[in-house]
Design a protein around this motif. Structure first.
Motif, PDB file in Angstrom:
ATOM      1  N   GLU A  99      -4.058 -10.661  12.595  1.00  0.00           N
ATOM      2  CA  GLU A  99      -4.345  -9.842  11.417  1.00  0.00           C
ATOM      3  C   GLU A  99      -3.358  -8.689  11.253  1.00  0.00           C
ATOM      4  OE1 GLU A  99      -8.460  -8.688  11.406  1.00  0.00           O
ATOM      5  OE2 GLU A  99      -9.094 -10.664  10.642  1.00  0.00           O
ATOM      6  N   THR A 100      -2.668  -8.327  12.326  1.00  0.00           N
ATOM      7  CA  THR A 100      -1.628  -7.303  12.215  1.00  0.00           C
ATOM      8  C   THR A 100      -0.286  -7.910  11.847  1.00  0.00           C
ATOM      9  OG1 THR A 100      -2.730  -5.892  13.848  1.00  0.00           O
ATOM     10  CG2 THR A 100      -0.413  -5.450  13.416  1.00  0.00           C
ATOM     11  N   ILE A 101       0.082  -9.015  12.492  1.00  0.00           N
ATOM     12  CA  ILE A 101       1.415  -9.588  12.316  1.00  0.00           C
ATOM     13  C   ILE A 101       1.537 -10.384  11.022  1.00  0.00           C
ATOM     14  CG2 ILE A 101       3.114 -11.196  13.265  1.00  0.00           C
ATOM     15  CD1 ILE A 101       2.923  -8.604  14.813  1.00  0.00           C
ATOM     16  N   GLU A 102       0.561 -11.194  10.707  1.00  0.00           N
ATOM     17  CA  GLU A 102       0.690 -12.099   9.564  1.00  0.00           C
ATOM     18  C   GLU A 102       1.016 -11.382   8.249  1.00  0.00           C
ATOM     19  OE1 GLU A 102      -1.819 -15.763   7.545  1.00  0.00           O
ATOM     20  OE2 GLU A 102      -2.676 -13.757   7.726  1.00  0.00           O
ATOM     21  N   PRO A 103       0.373 -10.270   7.910  1.00  0.00           N
ATOM     22  CA  PRO A 103       0.679  -9.626   6.627  1.00  0.00           C
ATOM     23  C   PRO A 103       2.081  -9.029   6.543  1.00  0.00           C
ATOM     24  CG  PRO A 103      -1.477  -8.946   7.445  1.00  0.00           C
ATOM     25  CD  PRO A 103      -0.794  -9.639   8.569  1.00  0.00           C
ATOM     26  N   VAL A 104       2.684  -8.673   7.694  1.00  0.00           N
ATOM     27  CA  VAL A 104       3.983  -7.986   7.651  1.00  0.00           C
ATOM     28  C   VAL A 104       5.147  -8.915   7.977  1.00  0.00           C
ATOM     29  CG1 VAL A 104       2.905  -5.776   8.221  1.00  0.00           C
ATOM     30  CG2 VAL A 104       3.845  -7.184  10.068  1.00  0.00           C
ATOM     31  N   ALA A 105       4.891 -10.015   8.698  1.00  0.00           N
ATOM     32  CA  ALA A 105       5.957 -10.942   9.084  1.00  0.00           C
ATOM     33  C   ALA A 105       6.109 -11.999   7.990  1.00  0.00           C
ATOM     34  CB  ALA A 105       5.633 -11.589  10.430  1.00  0.00           C
ATOM     35  N   LYS A 106       6.931 -11.715   7.031  1.00  0.00           N
ATOM     36  CA  LYS A 106       7.036 -12.560   5.841  1.00  0.00           C
ATOM     37  C   LYS A 106       7.655 -13.920   6.120  1.00  0.00           C
ATOM     38  CE  LYS A 106       5.233  -9.291   3.436  1.00  0.00           C
ATOM     39  NZ  LYS A 106       3.800  -9.403   3.048  1.00  0.00           N
ATOM     40  N   ASN A 107       8.345 -14.043   7.271  1.00  0.00           N
ATOM     41  CA  ASN A 107       8.952 -15.329   7.613  1.00  0.00           C
ATOM     42  C   ASN A 107       8.214 -15.998   8.774  1.00  0.00           C
ATOM     43  OD1 ASN A 107      10.872 -17.399   7.244  1.00  0.00           O
ATOM     44  ND2 ASN A 107      12.197 -16.562   8.857  1.00  0.00           N
ATOM     45  N   LEU A 108       6.941 -15.690   8.920  1.00  0.00           N
ATOM     46  CA  LEU A 108       6.150 -16.307   9.985  1.00  0.00           C
ATOM     47  C   LEU A 108       6.091 -17.818   9.764  1.00  0.00           C
ATOM     48  CD1 LEU A 108       4.317 -15.866  12.477  1.00  0.00           C
ATOM     49  CD2 LEU A 108       2.382 -15.751  10.886  1.00  0.00           C
ATOM     50  N   GLN A 109       6.443 -18.565  10.801  1.00  0.00           N
ATOM     51  CA  GLN A 109       6.491 -20.022  10.686  1.00  0.00           C
ATOM     52  C   GLN A 109       5.406 -20.738  11.483  1.00  0.00           C
ATOM     53  OE1 GLN A 109      10.525 -21.452  11.487  1.00  0.00           O
ATOM     54  NE2 GLN A 109      11.356 -19.504  10.760  1.00  0.00           N
ATOM     55  N   HIS A 110       5.012 -20.138  12.620  1.00  0.00           N
ATOM     56  CA  HIS A 110       4.100 -20.880  13.498  1.00  0.00           C
ATOM     57  C   HIS A 110       3.323 -19.944  14.411  1.00  0.00           C
ATOM     58  CE1 HIS A 110       2.890 -24.726  15.322  1.00  0.00           C
ATOM     59  NE2 HIS A 110       2.803 -24.040  16.454  1.00  0.00           N
ATOM     60  N   ILE A 111       2.078 -20.328  14.700  1.00  0.00           N
ATOM     61  CA  ILE A 111       1.272 -19.647  15.710  1.00  0.00           C
ATOM     62  C   ILE A 111       0.838 -20.689  16.731  1.00  0.00           C
ATOM     63  CG2 ILE A 111      -0.803 -18.311  16.205  1.00  0.00           C
ATOM     64  CD1 ILE A 111      -0.688 -17.177  13.408  1.00  0.00           C
ATOM     65  N   SER A 112       1.213 -20.454  17.973  1.00  0.00           N
ATOM     66  CA  SER A 112       0.902 -21.362  19.078  1.00  0.00           C
ATOM     67  C   SER A 112      -0.224 -20.772  19.909  1.00  0.00           C
ATOM     68  CB  SER A 112       2.151 -21.553  19.951  1.00  0.00           C
ATOM     69  OG  SER A 112       1.834 -22.270  21.125  1.00  0.00           O
ATOM     70  N   LEU A 113      -1.240 -21.578  20.176  1.00  0.00           N
ATOM     71  CA  LEU A 113      -2.414 -21.130  20.926  1.00  0.00           C
ATOM     72  C   LEU A 113      -2.493 -21.880  22.256  1.00  0.00           C
ATOM     73  CD1 LEU A 113      -5.144 -19.584  21.087  1.00  0.00           C
ATOM     74  CD2 LEU A 113      -6.180 -21.552  19.913  1.00  0.00           C
ATOM     75  N   MET A 114      -2.637 -21.139  23.340  1.00  0.00           N
ATOM     76  CA  MET A 114      -2.778 -21.762  24.654  1.00  0.00           C
ATOM     77  C   MET A 114      -4.250 -21.964  24.959  1.00  0.00           C
ATOM     78  SD  MET A 114      -0.764 -23.064  26.846  1.00  0.00           S
ATOM     79  CE  MET A 114       0.734 -22.312  26.179  1.00  0.00           C
ATOM     80  N   GLN A 115      -4.616 -23.199  25.266  1.00  0.00           N
ATOM     81  CA  GLN A 115      -6.000 -23.522  25.581  1.00  0.00           C
ATOM     82  C   GLN A 115      -6.084 -24.130  26.982  1.00  0.00           C
ATOM     83  OE1 GLN A 115      -6.984 -26.104  22.177  1.00  0.00           O
ATOM     84  NE2 GLN A 115      -8.085 -24.400  21.252  1.00  0.00           N
ATOM     85  N   GLY A 116      -6.830 -25.201  27.144  1.00  0.00           N
ATOM     86  CA  GLY A 116      -6.980 -25.856  28.429  1.00  0.00           C
ATOM     87  C   GLY A 116      -8.058 -26.916  28.347  1.00  0.00           C
ATOM     88  N   TYR A 117      -8.350 -27.544  29.473  1.00  0.00           N
ATOM     89  CA  TYR A 117      -9.313 -28.637  29.494  1.00  0.00           C
ATOM     90  C   TYR A 117     -10.757 -28.155  29.371  1.00  0.00           C
ATOM     91  CZ  TYR A 117      -5.491 -31.693  31.070  1.00  0.00           C
ATOM     92  OH  TYR A 117      -4.323 -32.405  31.171  1.00  0.00           O
ATOM     93  N   LYS A 118     -10.956 -26.844  29.333  1.00  0.00           N
ATOM     94  CA  LYS A 118     -12.307 -26.339  29.079  1.00  0.00           C
ATOM     95  C   LYS A 118     -12.803 -26.757  27.698  1.00  0.00           C
ATOM     96  CE  LYS A 118     -11.707 -22.312  32.079  1.00  0.00           C
ATOM     97  NZ  LYS A 118     -10.291 -22.554  32.415  1.00  0.00           N
ATOM     98  N   VAL A 119     -11.885 -27.053  26.799  1.00  0.00           N
ATOM     99  CA  VAL A 119     -12.262 -27.591  25.490  1.00  0.00           C
ATOM    100  C   VAL A 119     -13.088 -28.867  25.655  1.00  0.00           C
ATOM    101  CG1 VAL A 119     -11.344 -28.629  23.378  1.00  0.00           C
ATOM    102  CG2 VAL A 119     -10.302 -26.556  24.292  1.00  0.00           C
ATOM    103  N   TYR A 120     -12.801 -29.610  26.720  1.00  0.00           N
ATOM    104  CA  TYR A 120     -13.500 -30.874  26.979  1.00  0.00           C
ATOM    105  C   TYR A 120     -14.707 -30.706  27.902  1.00  0.00           C
ATOM    106  CZ  TYR A 120      -8.947 -32.394  25.287  1.00  0.00           C
ATOM    107  OH  TYR A 120      -7.798 -32.557  24.540  1.00  0.00           O
ATOM    108  N   GLY A 121     -14.965 -29.468  28.334  1.00  0.00           N
ATOM    109  CA  GLY A 121     -16.076 -29.223  29.244  1.00  0.00           C
ATOM    110  C   GLY A 121     -15.728 -29.460  30.699  1.00  0.00           C
ATOM    111  N   ALA A 122     -14.433 -29.403  31.042  1.00  0.00           N
ATOM    112  CA  ALA A 122     -14.008 -29.672  32.417  1.00  0.00           C
ATOM    113  C   ALA A 122     -14.625 -28.696  33.411  1.00  0.00           C
ATOM    114  CB  ALA A 122     -12.481 -29.605  32.506  1.00  0.00           C
TER     115      ALA A 122
END
Length: 351
Positions: A99-122
């Motif tokens: 919410e801070t970066i997106e409005p000011v970074a006019k050339n924003l191309q991508h946001i990468s999110l680090m997750q893990g196998y907890k998404v699967y209930g590991a």
């Protein structure tokens, strides 16, 4: 002249973030801004910003000037005692950054999110293996899912894209990190050797024989940049793993051999309990072996290896989706462990 990409690496001092920064520094067309609570030494194409991402005002004040950011790589993590407590702070940190970066970074191309196998209930118990990105979700709370849902909603109608990387247990060099299995094993083995003891696997009965995999931090860094810059990978999640499977009953003797130790039968014990009193011993080892002046507390985070060594069920996922779309790197896990141990020795972290 080609326009440089500007990476904002959130959580730049963790095992994932640090290795991502190191990889980006090998690529000529990237400038890097690293965010963490304690900051770091800026040099060349890399500069650090110390920020408390849980503080909305501090986040806004320190990040509002980052107008040239093209890629956000989010790898921050706030630990809490209870699973439900993880949701609020970990979602808040991501929200404050975006919410801070997106409005000011006019050339924003991508946001990468680090997750893990907890998404699967590991982390909950035996789950479907190999886990796939299309698998059904599980009962909340789960901050990884909440974070992805936030990005998906925020991205609608926008030019930038997102990706979610799902590594297994990550192996790499970093200090002061609560989730660094290889470092914990190295400290445990070094103390075992100092005490003249064999190397015993401390996990639950059954965990010694189950299938598991890991993700090399350097491999993960390459995959993260690939997903952030590949049109084919836009707005998707990817399992990222080394590409091989192992059992501790085969890997543990290899680790013991590296440290010159015998292997004795597994003995279930909580490292968080049994290693709690070893700081005085480590101080003596530092003097005896002329080790770097890292505190025992900086090197030891025993809750995480206890967590991993409690997996008395298979833990692995299908990593072919990324490979089908163009990411073809792989790493031999035994070699990964040995290289990390070599690195720790070279830096005088362990004898």
């Amino acid at each position: 002249m080609k326009t440089k990409n500007v990476a904002l690496v959130v959580g730049a001092n963790g095992v994932i973030g640090k290795n991502l920064v190191d990889h980006l520094l090998t690529l000529d067309d990237w400038e890097i801004i690293g965010l963490s609570r304690r900051g770091g030494a800026s040099e060349g194409r890399l500069r650090y910003i110390a920020v408390d991402l849980l503080d909305t005002e501090d986040s806004h004040n320190r990040l509002k000037g980052l107008t040239t950011v093209t890629h956000i790589f989010y790898a921050a993590y706030q630990d809490k005692p209870a699973w439900a407590e993880l949701v609020a702070p970990n979602l808040a940190m991501l929200v404050n950054v975006v919410e801070t970066i997106e409005p000011v970074a006019k050339n924003l191309q991508h946001i990468s999110l680090m997750q893990g196998y907890k998404v699967y209930g590991a982390h909950l118990g035996p789950f479907k293996t190999p886990a796939r990105e299309t698998d059904a979700g599980h009962m909340p709370p789960e901050f990884n899912v909440d974070q992805q849902e936030f990005l998906e909603q925020r991205q609608k109608g926008k030019q930038w894209t997102w990706s979610a990387l799902r590594p297994s247990v990550v192996g790499g060099f970093a200090l002061g990190n609560p989730m660094n299995l290889a470092l914990s094993i190295a400290i445990y083995a070094s103390i075992s050797k100092e005490l003249g003891l064999p190397l015993r696997f401390p996990g639950k009965p059954g965990a010694y024989d189950k299938l598991i995999e890991m993700t090399d931090a350097g491999l993960l860094a390459k995959a993260t940049v690939w997903a952030a810059t590949s049109a084919e990978a836009a707005n998707q999640a990817f399992n990222i793993n080394n590409g091989d499977l192992f059992r501790w009953n085969e890997m543990w003797p290899e680790i013991a051999r590296y440290f010159g130790l015998e292997v004795a039968p597994p003995l279930p014990m909580s490292l968080n309990v049994i290693m709690a009193d070893k700081a005085p011993l480590w101080d003596k080892m530092k003097e005896k072996h002329d080790l770097a002046p890292h505190s025992y507390e900086e090197l030891s985070a025993w809750k995480f290896p206890d967590f991993v060594f409690a997996w008395d069920y298979d833990v692995f996922a299908d990593g072919t989706k990324a490979r089908r779309l163009g990411f073809h790197e792989y790493v031999d896990t035994k070699s990964m462990f040995l290289q990390i141990f070599d690195n720790l020795k070279e830096r005088r972290v362990i004898p």
